[in-house]
Write a protein that holds these residues in place. Structure first.
Motif, short mmCIF file in Angstrom:
data_model
loop_
_atom_site.label_atom_id
_atom_site.label_comp_id
_atom_site.label_asym_id
_atom_site.label_seq_id
_atom_site.Cartn_x
_atom_site.Cartn_y
_atom_site.Cartn_z
N LEU A 85 64.93 38.43 -17.04
CA LEU A 85 65.55 36.48 -17.17
C LEU A 85 63.48 36.63 -15.72
CD1 LEU A 85 68.79 36.35 -15.98
CD2 LEU A 85 67.47 36.01 -18.53
N GLN A 86 63.32 36.90 -15.08
CA GLN A 86 62.32 35.98 -14.64
C GLN A 86 60.57 36.63 -15.21
OE1 GLN A 86 61.63 38.91 -10.46
NE2 GLN A 86 63.52 37.37 -9.57
N GLN A 87 60.99 37.69 -16.41
CA GLN A 87 59.67 37.73 -17.02
C GLN A 87 59.82 36.57 -18.27
OE1 GLN A 87 59.23 42.20 -17.57
NE2 GLN A 87 60.72 42.61 -17.53
N LEU A 88 60.83 36.24 -19.00
CA LEU A 88 61.06 35.55 -19.30
C LEU A 88 61.01 34.48 -19.06
CD1 LEU A 88 62.61 34.19 -21.80
CD2 LEU A 88 64.69 33.91 -21.22
N ASP A 89 61.32 34.14 -17.58
CA ASP A 89 60.17 32.63 -17.33
C ASP A 89 58.82 32.47 -17.39
OD1 ASP A 89 62.80 31.25 -16.60
OD2 ASP A 89 63.06 32.28 -15.06
N TRP A 90 57.93 34.15 -16.80
CA TRP A 90 56.71 33.64 -16.81
C TRP A 90 56.03 33.67 -18.16
CZ3 TRP A 90 57.59 39.21 -13.35
CH2 TRP A 90 58.11 38.59 -12.43
N ILE A 91 56.65 34.19 -19.18
CA ILE A 91 56.06 33.91 -20.73
C ILE A 91 56.44 32.73 -21.27
CG2 ILE A 91 56.67 35.15 -22.50
CD1 ILE A 91 56.87 37.84 -21.86
N ALA A 92 57.40 32.14 -21.30
CA ALA A 92 57.36 31.54 -21.45
C ALA A 92 56.67 29.79 -20.96
CB ALA A 92 59.14 30.82 -21.48
N ALA A 93 55.84 30.02 -19.56
CA ALA A 93 55.40 29.46 -18.95
C ALA A 93 53.73 29.38 -19.03
CB ALA A 93 55.75 29.60 -17.50
N GLU A 94 53.70 30.58 -19.86
CA GLU A 94 52.07 31.21 -20.03
C GLU A 94 52.22 31.76 -21.65
OE1 GLU A 94 49.55 30.22 -18.09
OE2 GLU A 94 50.93 30.27 -16.19
N ASN A 95 52.93 31.77 -22.72
CA ASN A 95 52.58 32.12 -23.64
C ASN A 95 52.05 30.82 -24.38
OD1 ASN A 95 52.83 34.07 -25.59
ND2 ASN A 95 54.15 32.99 -26.53
N ASP A 96 51.25 30.89 -25.38
CA ASP A 96 51.06 30.31 -27.03
C ASP A 96 52.26 30.76 -27.74
OD1 ASP A 96 50.24 28.92 -25.02
OD2 ASP A 96 47.29 29.62 -25.25
N GLY A 97 52.35 29.84 -28.66
CA GLY A 97 53.65 30.01 -29.89
C GLY A 97 54.56 30.75 -29.90
N THR A 98 55.86 31.39 -30.33
CA THR A 98 56.68 31.81 -30.70
C THR A 98 57.13 32.41 -29.13
OG1 THR A 98 57.03 31.63 -33.09
CG2 THR A 98 59.07 32.49 -31.29
#
Length: 610
Positions: free
Chosen positions: A487-500
């Motif tokens: 879930l922590q990795q989900l937070d990091w990716i959602a904050a930095e990733n572009d697109g889906t």
């Protein structure tokens, strides 16, 4: 006294007694405060680590929706609005999280032992301290003080309101009516079974009246006692007409009562009145709640009567629904069948996590009723209410939840403290010259009992907080696995990733239609609930989600697959065959419930490195 010495003056003796009394009371207050601070620390420790239960996740979701949209309306399906109003500003200030959602419950549960001081006029000093210990260390109260549910809230608020009502009786000071109203309002706004507490109090008081009439202390018979009180009431009514001082003595408390009712009314209106563009975000029609919102009445007080009327009508038609759940939860089962289903589970929880309270409540009640010349009404009152709660609560359940055991526990804690106090008084002689084997056994018993309570509470709240095999306090909808790292990795990716950010795959998570009220909307309403608590975490992280219901739609995923994929374990082989590049994904298998809901979260390591 030495021969020839003068006796100590009586005034000095009285002063010494007052000093001793104050010193004793200060010691009790300090002890109870220390217990409450320890209870608060125990509830705050590691508060945000456990993965959210299904119930916690849906309530946290609606709190976050309230924070983002400003829209709120009371819905009994998620219980009272108190937690929404206190957690919403925490989300606004610090962002949504499990820790902040649970924080109000933890604080209230941690400070709850302070309410033991409200009953100290009717308890010995050590009984007051033991009552605080039981409030602080009972496993059910500890576990569900670290849980985003309102059962501990309503229990703490209603018992505190009752404690201040007792203070009104003890001190004859009407100023205590205001905290009675305040905490009663908080209790009503926490959960619908606040009304059950009031009914239990009325029933307990009726039994006390029956006891007083059956064996009156100051009259030959119960009828004579009633005639005596009726005569006193008539004489007092006569003085009200002729004596200004009597009218003043009655008028001042009456004004305070009116003020207290105003406080209760304000708390009720503030917590239950609708806010914002409710119909855009809640499945509640405007016809049900009216067109006036709380903010409208603040801006234009002339709209206040309409707000009160609409809020009352809606509240009155919805608040009692909690008591109807057991009747309407299934057409294929009768109330008696459901009682026979839930009562054994309910009693199992009480036996495993409140046996000390149950046994010593029995000891306290028996010693109070048959071992004293004059029984203390408060001890009998709490026992009657606790026994009624043990017998009656399974009648009001639509599903089984161990959290309901909190309600008889808080009522039986007071007679249990009296029973433990009897053991303490016996064991205390170990430290005096009146030593005996019986006293030693009593002292060891008290240490073992309290130690067992603390150890059981720690095991339930920390060691086995998600292991349903070892912890009967865990309800089926608690995820069996620790998902915090992913879930922590989900937070990091959602904050930095572009697109889906996330691909949801499988018809277990994805429906045919988009949801009107739930996000991610592509999941669909029923499937959104299937996905809890992941649905809550996806929304809280503000993740960009793509939903694919079956393999025929996988061609919609063009290019590199998203950094996170969520599906059922059975679907991983299909994804591996049809999506290029998924072979390098790392994945973990989690249970979204205690069993039977194997869910896979796949992560692209390259996305995490980026």
């Amino acid at each position: 006294m030495d021969a020839g010495s003068a006796p100590e003056p009586r005034g000095r003796q009285r002063s010494a007694q007052v000093v001793d009394t104050l010193r004793s009371r200060n010691t009790v207050v300090l002890a109870v405060v220390a217990i409450a601070l320890g209870a608060l620390a125990a509830r705050l420790f590691w508060l945000g680590y456990r993965t959210a239960h299904w119930d916690e996740a849906r309530v946290a979701y609606w709190i976050l929706r309230y924070e983002e949209t400003g829209a709120f309306v009371y819905r009994p399906i998620i219980h009272g609005p108190f937690i929404h109003h206190v957690a919403e500003p925490l989300f606004a200030l610090f962002g949504p999280s499990d820790l902040l959602g649970r924080l109000p419950v933890a604080v209230v549960g941690g400070l709850f032992p302070l309410s033991a001081l409200l009953f100290r006029e009717h308890l010995r000093d050590h009984e007051t301290v033991l009552l605080a210990v039981l409030f602080a260390a009972n496993p059910v109260l500890l576990y569900y003080s670290r849980f985003l549910r309102s059962d501990v809230l309503v229990a703490a608020f209603m018992l505190t309101a009752l404690g201040f009502l007792v203070r009104v009786y003890d001190t004859r000071k009407p100023r205590y009516l205001y905290p009675v109203a305040l905490f009663l309002g908080f209790g009503i706004a926490s959960k619908e079974n606040a009304l059950i507490y009031v009914l239990v109090w009325i029933g307990g008081a009726a039994l006390l009246v029956d006891t007083a009439l059956f064996r009156p202390r100051t009259a030959p018979s119960g009828l004579d006692l009633l005639r005596s009180h009726a005569g006193t009431a008539r004489r007092y009514a006569g003085r009200l007409k002729t004596d200004p001082e009597t009218r003043r003595r009655v008028g001042v408390p009456a004004l305070h009562l009116v003020g207290a009712l105003a406080v209760l009314g304000f708390v009720w209106l503030y917590t239950f009145a609708p806010r914002g563009a409710v119909t855009e975000h809640y499945p509640v029609s405007e016809a049900a709640i009216g067109t006036v919102r709380f903010g409208d009445a603040l801006a234009n007080p002339l709209q206040l009567p309409a707000l009160v009327e609409n809020t009352w009508d809606y509240w009155y038609s919805n608040y009692p629904m909690w008591s109807d759940k057991a009747l309407s939860s299934g057409e294929d089962s009768s109330l008696s069948e459901r009682y026979l289903e839930f009562a054994p589970q309910y009693l199992t929880v009480l036996r495993e996590y409140a046996l000390t309270t149950l046994l010593f409540a029995g000891i306290g009640f028996l010693s109070e009723r048959y071992g004293r010349e004059r029984s203390r009404n408060l001890v009998l009152f709490f026992t009657y209410g606790g026994v009624a709660s043990v017998i009656g609560y399974p009648l009001g359940l639509d599903i089984f939840g161990p959290w309901n055991a909190a309600h008889p526990i808080v009522m039986l804690a007071l007679p249990a403290a009296v029973g433990l106090g009897a053991v303490y008084r016996r064991g205390r002689t170990v430290l005096t010259d009146d030593f005996s084997i019986t006293s030693l056994v009593a002292a060891l018993l008290l240490v073992i009992v309290l130690g067992q309570v603390v150890a059981t509470a720690a095991g339930a709240a920390y060691v086995n907080d998600t292991d349903a095999e070892k912890n009967k306090l865990i309800q089926y909808a608690q995820p069996a696995d620790d998902m915090r790292y992913d879930l922590q990795q989900l937070d990091w990716i959602a904050a930095e990733n572009d697109g889906t950010d996330v691909l949801l795959y499988e018809n277990y998570f994805v429906g045919n239609d988009e949801s009107e009220h739930f996000y991610p909307a592509c999941m669909g309403t029923s499937e959104w609930f299937n996905g809890l608590p992941l649905s809550w975490y996806l929304y809280a992280a503000d993740a960009n989600v793509t939903c694919i219901q079956n393999s025929l739609d996988l061609d919609r995923v063009s290019g590199d697959p998203p950094p996170i994929i969520v599906t059922r374990e059975r679907s991983v082989p299909i994804l591996s065959q049809q999506l290029e590049g998924i072979g390098g994904y790392e994945y973990s298998v989690y249970e979204l419930r205690t069993s039977g809901t194997e869910t896979v979260i796949l992560f692209d390591p390259a996305a995490l490195e980026e």
